[in-house]
Write an enzyme that holds these catalytic residues in place. Sequence first.
Site, PDB file in Angstrom:
ATOM      1  N   ASP A 118       0.962  -1.298   0.082  1.00 43.40           N
ATOM      2  CA  ASP A 118       0.075   0.073  -0.172  1.00 43.40           C
ATOM      3  C   ASP A 118       0.879   1.158   0.009  1.00 43.40           C
ATOM      4  O   ASP A 118       0.642   2.173  -0.763  1.00 43.40           O
ATOM      5  CB  ASP A 118      -0.789   0.003   1.335  1.00 43.40           C
ATOM      6  CG  ASP A 118      -1.722  -1.277   1.362  1.00 43.40           C
ATOM      7  OD1 ASP A 118      -2.198  -1.572   0.430  1.00 43.40           O
ATOM      8  OD2 ASP A 118      -1.585  -1.999   2.370  1.00 43.40           O
ATOM      9  N   HIS A 174      -4.650  -3.098   6.495  1.00 44.47           N
ATOM     10  CA  HIS A 174      -4.309  -3.512   5.059  1.00 44.47           C
ATOM     11  C   HIS A 174      -5.774  -3.853   4.337  1.00 44.47           C
ATOM     12  O   HIS A 174      -5.998  -5.360   4.605  1.00 44.47           O
ATOM     13  CB  HIS A 174      -3.511  -4.687   4.847  1.00 44.47           C
ATOM     14  CG  HIS A 174      -3.338  -5.171   3.592  1.00 44.47           C
ATOM     15  ND1 HIS A 174      -2.974  -4.224   2.624  1.00 44.47           N
ATOM     16  CD2 HIS A 174      -3.784  -6.192   3.174  1.00 44.47           C
ATOM     17  CE1 HIS A 174      -3.308  -5.095   1.239  1.00 44.47           C
ATOM     18  NE2 HIS A 174      -3.650  -6.335   1.711  1.00 44.47           N
TER      19      HIS A 174
HETATM   20  P1  NAX Z   1      -2.288 -18.201  -3.985  1.00 39.89           P
HETATM   21  O1  NAX Z   1      -3.349 -18.943  -3.837  1.00 39.89           O
HETATM   22  O2  NAX Z   1      -1.545 -18.074  -5.235  1.00 39.89           O
HETATM   23  O3  NAX Z   1      -1.440 -19.058  -2.789  1.00 39.89           O
HETATM   24  C1  NAX Z   1      -1.466 -19.483  -1.745  1.00 39.89           C
HETATM   25  C2  NAX Z   1      -0.713 -20.528  -1.093  1.00 39.89           C
HETATM   26  O4  NAX Z   1      -0.909 -20.999   0.133  1.00 39.89           O
HETATM   27  C3  NAX Z   1      -1.395 -21.796  -2.032  1.00 39.89           C
HETATM   28  O5  NAX Z   1      -0.266 -22.425  -2.763  1.00 39.89           O
HETATM   29  C4  NAX Z   1      -1.627 -22.867  -0.863  1.00 39.89           C
HETATM   30  O6  NAX Z   1      -1.775 -24.146  -0.872  1.00 39.89           O
HETATM   31  C5  NAX Z   1      -0.926 -22.377   0.218  1.00 39.89           C
HETATM   32  N1  NAX Z   1      -1.528 -22.565   1.607  1.00 39.89           N
HETATM   33  C6  NAX Z   1      -2.908 -22.446   2.142  1.00 39.89           C
HETATM   34  N2  NAX Z   1      -2.858 -22.786   3.284  1.00 39.89           N
HETATM   35  C7  NAX Z   1      -1.556 -23.253   3.819  1.00 39.89           C
HETATM   36  C8  NAX Z   1      -1.086 -23.566   5.209  1.00 39.89           C
HETATM   37  N3  NAX Z   1      -1.766 -23.815   5.935  1.00 39.89           N
HETATM   38  N4  NAX Z   1       0.118 -23.851   5.202  1.00 39.89           N
HETATM   39  C9  NAX Z   1       1.032 -23.459   4.116  1.00 39.89           C
HETATM   40  N5  NAX Z   1       0.367 -23.001   2.737  1.00 39.89           N
HETATM   41  C10 NAX Z   1      -0.639 -22.950   2.550  1.00 39.89           C
HETATM   42  O7  NAX Z   1      -2.094 -16.882  -3.120  1.00 39.89           O
HETATM   43  P2  NAX Z   1      -1.299 -15.591  -3.584  1.00 39.89           P
HETATM   44  O8  NAX Z   1      -1.781 -14.558  -4.451  1.00 39.89           O
HETATM   45  O9  NAX Z   1       0.130 -16.126  -3.495  1.00 39.89           O
HETATM   46  O10 NAX Z   1      -1.479 -14.797  -2.090  1.00 39.89           O
HETATM   47  C11 NAX Z   1      -1.282 -14.985  -0.704  1.00 39.89           C
HETATM   48  C12 NAX Z   1      -1.588 -14.081   0.331  1.00 39.89           C
HETATM   49  O11 NAX Z   1      -1.230 -12.916   0.298  1.00 39.89           O
HETATM   50  C13 NAX Z   1      -3.354 -14.051   0.090  1.00 39.89           C
HETATM   51  O12 NAX Z   1      -3.950 -14.266   1.394  1.00 39.89           O
HETATM   52  C14 NAX Z   1      -3.632 -12.781  -0.311  1.00 39.89           C
HETATM   53  O13 NAX Z   1      -5.009 -12.294  -0.057  1.00 39.89           O
HETATM   54  C15 NAX Z   1      -2.584 -11.949   0.233  1.00 39.89           C
HETATM   55  N6  NAX Z   1      -2.298 -10.774  -0.359  1.00 39.89           N
HETATM   56  C16 NAX Z   1      -1.519  -9.725   0.571  1.00 39.89           C
HETATM   57  C17 NAX Z   1      -1.346  -8.725   0.409  1.00 39.89           C
HETATM   58  C18 NAX Z   1      -0.802  -7.540   1.077  1.00 39.89           C
HETATM   59  O14 NAX Z   1      -0.452  -6.567   0.735  1.00 39.89           O
HETATM   60  N7  NAX Z   1      -0.735  -8.024   2.599  1.00 39.89           N
HETATM   61  C19 NAX Z   1      -1.275  -8.270  -1.108  1.00 39.89           C
HETATM   62  C20 NAX Z   1      -1.300  -9.383  -2.138  1.00 39.89           C
HETATM   63  C21 NAX Z   1      -2.171 -10.505  -1.725  1.00 39.89           C
HETATM   64  O15 NAX Z   1      -3.589 -10.333  -2.007  1.00 39.89           O
END
Ligand code: NAX
Length: 325
Positions: free
Chosen positions: A159, A187
């Site tokens: 952000d 956030h």
């Molecule tokens: P993806 O869905 O591509 O990847 C998430 C991964 O986490 C998957 O491979 C899944 O298998 C794995 N996972 C789920 N549960 C798990 C667990 N218990 N232990 C280990 N791995 C696990 O999502 P992606 O685009 O990489 O985003 C990841 C996270 O970042 C999301 O929650 C998203 O909302 C968040 N974000 C946060 C941002 C921020 O500024 N704070 C911005 C970007 C993003 O939206």
Amino acid sequence: TRTPVNVTVTGAAGQIGYALLFRIASGHLLGPDTPVNLRLLEITPALKAAEGTAMELDDCAFPLLKGITITDDAKTAFDGVNVALLVGARPRTKGMERGDLLEANGGIFKPQGEAINAGAADDVKVLVVGNPANTNALIAQQHAPDVPRERFTAMTRLDHNRALSQLAKKLGVAVTDIQNMTIWGNHSATQYPDLFHAEVGGKTAAEAVNDQAWLENDFIPTVAKRGAAIIEARGASSAASAANAAIDHVYDWVNGTEWTSMAIPSDGSYGVPEGIISSFPVRTSGGSYEIIQGLEIDEFSRARIDASVAELVEERDAVKALGLI
Ligand code: NAX
């Protein structure tokens, strides 16, 4: 030669993981002289994909990458961890209530907090990226009572960087001409990107812009809703820019900076209730951070900060009611 730093990435097979791991291994997280061991934590069905990413990491022959561990066991992943990047989370899906979302994430961040508590190195630093990031960080922190509470942080650096870029465009200046940008609060769409303390060419950014309507109706919503705009345009959520922000957050925490934005446990500064994980302007040095004090908060900023903080208090109360903290 230095001892490798253990860096754990959860959700390693996801799209942010894919953008993040190569930059960690090439030295952008901790600098060009620090070797790293990577620990990739995934859920069982995604282990194979994580192995594929590890094969590609091997194929880069990164001089700083000393080892890769792939696991679906949190205890293994966090044993001896120095830097924990908690990226994997349960996204909100259609029809999901907030309570369901918080509960599902509690099921992830509680055991991860416990595993960090059990095995992390004394100097562990935790950054939560997975949403709802601030409250997920609070859940993990509450299950790691032996780790100093300030080591649990959440990411508002994306952000912050979005705000720098939008402001630079508006003023026709370089991002490096802007100092003292701050994101306050959660956030989420309620976050408050603050132009009254940011500075450009010796003026506040608000003075330099001199357009309250733009600030209120264009700048703030553009920054706050940028994630949705990226999804709309790209057909997928922010990944490389999120990974980049995670790198910036940890690099600055470790190496020091005069002013940045981090979501950190509140000590009560600026009227933010103690304990919630809220974004503040911070200065970092020697691997620790402090909130920049003494800023005057006018009525406009006060209302924006209060609204975002109120949302964080609600989230905290909701996870408390669910027994997650
Ligand atoms: P993806 O869905 O591509 O990847 C998430 C991964 O986490 C998957 O491979 C899944 O298998 C794995 N996972 C789920 N549960 C798990 C667990 N218990 N232990 C280990 N791995 C696990 O999502 P992606 O685009 O990489 O985003 C990841 C996270 O970042 C999301 O929650 C998203 O909302 C968040 N974000 C946060 C941002 C921020 O500024 N704070 C911005 C970007 C993003 O939206």
